[in-house]
Write a protein that holds these residues in place. Structure first.
Motif, PDB file in Angstrom:
ATOM      1  N   GLU A 171       0.826  -1.206   0.000  1.00  8.75           N
ATOM      2  CA  GLU A 171       0.000   0.000   0.000  1.00  8.75           C
ATOM      3  C   GLU A 171       0.862   1.259   0.000  1.00  8.75           C
ATOM      4  O   GLU A 171       0.578   2.224  -0.728  1.00  8.75           O
ATOM      5  CB  GLU A 171      -0.923  -0.007   1.220  1.00  8.75           C
ATOM      6  N   ALA A 174       2.325   1.786  -3.398  1.00  9.93           N
ATOM      7  CA  ALA A 174       1.312   2.278  -4.331  1.00  9.93           C
ATOM      8  C   ALA A 174       1.042   3.760  -4.112  1.00  9.93           C
ATOM      9  O   ALA A 174       0.854   4.523  -5.078  1.00  9.93           O
ATOM     10  CB  ALA A 174       0.024   1.470  -4.168  1.00  9.93           C
ATOM     11  N   LYS A 175       1.049   4.205  -2.848  1.00 10.03           N
ATOM     12  CA  LYS A 175       0.844   5.626  -2.559  1.00 10.03           C
ATOM     13  C   LYS A 175       2.001   6.452  -3.107  1.00 10.03           C
ATOM     14  O   LYS A 175       1.788   7.554  -3.633  1.00 10.03           O
ATOM     15  CB  LYS A 175       0.699   5.840  -1.061  1.00 10.03           C
ATOM     16  N   ASP A 177       3.678   5.780  -5.708  1.00  6.55           N
ATOM     17  CA  ASP A 177       3.494   5.819  -7.164  1.00  6.55           C
ATOM     18  C   ASP A 177       2.308   6.677  -7.578  1.00  6.55           C
ATOM     19  O   ASP A 177       2.034   6.826  -8.775  1.00  6.55           O
ATOM     20  CB  ASP A 177       3.293   4.401  -7.705  1.00  6.55           C
ATOM     21  N   CYS A 179      -1.007   6.243  -6.571  1.00  6.18           N
ATOM     22  CA  CYS A 179      -2.293   5.550  -6.678  1.00  6.18           C
ATOM     23  C   CYS A 179      -3.313   6.156  -5.713  1.00  6.18           C
ATOM     24  O   CYS A 179      -2.980   6.510  -4.581  1.00  6.18           O
ATOM     25  CB  CYS A 179      -2.124   4.058  -6.367  1.00  6.18           C
ATOM     26  N   SER A 180      -4.541   6.246  -6.148  1.00  4.24           N
ATOM     27  CA  SER A 180      -5.626   6.714  -5.280  1.00  4.24           C
ATOM     28  C   SER A 180      -6.040   5.582  -4.350  1.00  4.24           C
ATOM     29  O   SER A 180      -5.663   4.421  -4.531  1.00  4.24           O
ATOM     30  CB  SER A 180      -6.822   7.168  -6.117  1.00  4.24           C
ATOM     31  N   TYR A 181      -6.871   5.941  -3.348  1.00  2.83           N
ATOM     32  CA  TYR A 181      -7.346   4.925  -2.421  1.00  2.83           C
ATOM     33  C   TYR A 181      -8.143   3.846  -3.144  1.00  2.83           C
ATOM     34  O   TYR A 181      -8.000   2.650  -2.851  1.00  2.83           O
ATOM     35  CB  TYR A 181      -8.199   5.560  -1.326  1.00  2.83           C
ATOM     36  N   ARG A 183      -7.912   2.910  -6.258  1.00  2.00           N
ATOM     37  CA  ARG A 183      -7.049   2.067  -7.094  1.00  2.00           C
ATOM     38  C   ARG A 183      -6.276   1.072  -6.232  1.00  2.00           C
ATOM     39  O   ARG A 183      -6.049  -0.068  -6.657  1.00  2.00           O
ATOM     40  CB  ARG A 183      -6.089   2.942  -7.901  1.00  2.00           C
ATOM     41  N   ILE A 184      -5.859   1.493  -5.045  1.00  2.00           N
ATOM     42  CA  ILE A 184      -5.192   0.560  -4.130  1.00  2.00           C
ATOM     43  C   ILE A 184      -6.147  -0.563  -3.747  1.00  2.00           C
ATOM     44  O   ILE A 184      -5.772  -1.741  -3.723  1.00  2.00           O
ATOM     45  CB  ILE A 184      -4.698   1.303  -2.873  1.00  2.00           C
ATOM     46  N   ASN A 187      -6.821  -2.674  -7.225  1.00  2.00           N
ATOM     47  CA  ASN A 187      -5.696  -3.353  -7.871  1.00  2.00           C
ATOM     48  C   ASN A 187      -4.795  -4.130  -6.909  1.00  2.00           C
ATOM     49  O   ASN A 187      -3.990  -4.955  -7.364  1.00  2.00           O
ATOM     50  CB  ASN A 187      -4.827  -2.344  -8.626  1.00  2.00           C
TER      51      ASN A 187
END
Length: 278
Positions: A171, A174-175, A177, A179-181, A183-184, A187
């Protein structure tokens, strides 16, 4: 060394015997259901009970279909079960992700209040629920059979406990990179939670497929009846047609057994991994 090996074999044998006895005890009601479903009414009422019928009545299954609107009941049950299951998977996973990963005021207090719902029997709120559904004009519709069933405190708790076991490094990466909540959640969390989602799906399917009280109270027309109500019609106040009742139960149970056989690996994995981390 030989003594240890012999002791291990004896322990294994005892464990397998115990499991075999337990499996036999568990499967006996299903064998009795199958046996009774092909009996005549006289055989089903014989004393002492007979495991095998004197006259095999395989036409009991055709009589069930002729006696009630079996196709309509079956289709309604499938629609309601699929609707409830899909709704719970979406809503419970979203709520579980929020409780597991997001930070917001009174998160723990809200989660405890959600868990408190599990301690309230559904029968307690049946009358208020009926009044609410009547005000919505949802009685005797698919809305009343599906929508209230897509909210589940148990499902949220189950998925939240599983989400808590997932590595936080994924997580955080991803943040970084960007990524929105959502999308986390979509995906990362959902692909890694197939076992927990299948477990919840099986629980929901079983509960919805076997639900009797809610559809019985909230529906009145034959077109909206579900399978559990149709099968219960063979059980009367003064007499019960056990062969037809068991034949209907066999046809109702068979899809659930097949489903569990195909999904048992995910189900066991999901149950084993839940609750490891609180």
């Amino acid at each position: 060394m030989k003594t240890t090996t012999r002791t291990d074999k004896t322990s294994r044998l005892a464990a397998h015997l115990l499991l075999a006895v337990g499996a036999l005890v568990m499967i006996m009601p299903f064998l009795w259901m199958l046996s009774t479903s092909v009996k005549s009414f006289a055989d089903s009422m014989s004393v002492p009970p007979k495991w095998l019928p004197t006259e095999w009545r395989f036409d009991n299954y055709a009589r069930v279909i002729d006696s009630i609107d079996f196709g309509t009941y079956y289709l309604n049950t499938v629609i309601v079960t699929l609707g409830r299951t899909a709704g719970q998977l979406v809503l419970c996973s979203l709520a579980a992700y929020a409780f597991a990963s997001l930070r917001f005021p009174f998160k723990n207090t809200i989660f405890l209040a959600l868990l408190a719902v599990l301690m309230v029997p559904s029968q307690v709120v049946m009358i208020p629920s009926f009044v609410i559904m009547r005000e919505f004009e949802w009685l005797d519709t698919f809305y009343v059979l599906i929508v209230p069933g897509i909210f589940s405190a148990f499902g949220t708790f189950l998925l939240r406990q599983f989400f808590m076991t997932l590595p936080k490094d994924l997580e955080e990466a991803a943040k970084i990179d960007g990524c929105s909540y959502f999308r986390i959640y979509w995906n990362i969390y959902l692909p890694l939670s197939k076992a927990a989602l299948v477990s919840l799906a099986i629980f929901t399917i079983l509960a919805s497929w076997n639900d009797l009280l809610w559809p019985l109270i909230m529906t009145s027309s034959e077109e909206m009846r579900v399978l559990s109500i149709g099968i219960s019609s063979f059980q009367g106040q003064h007499s019960t047609d056990y062969p037809l009742l068991m034949a209907g139960a066999v046809m109702a149970t068979l899809p659930i057994i097949i489903l569990f056989i195909f999904l048992q690996r995910y189900f066991i994995e999901g149950i084993a991994m839940n609750g490891i981390k609180g």
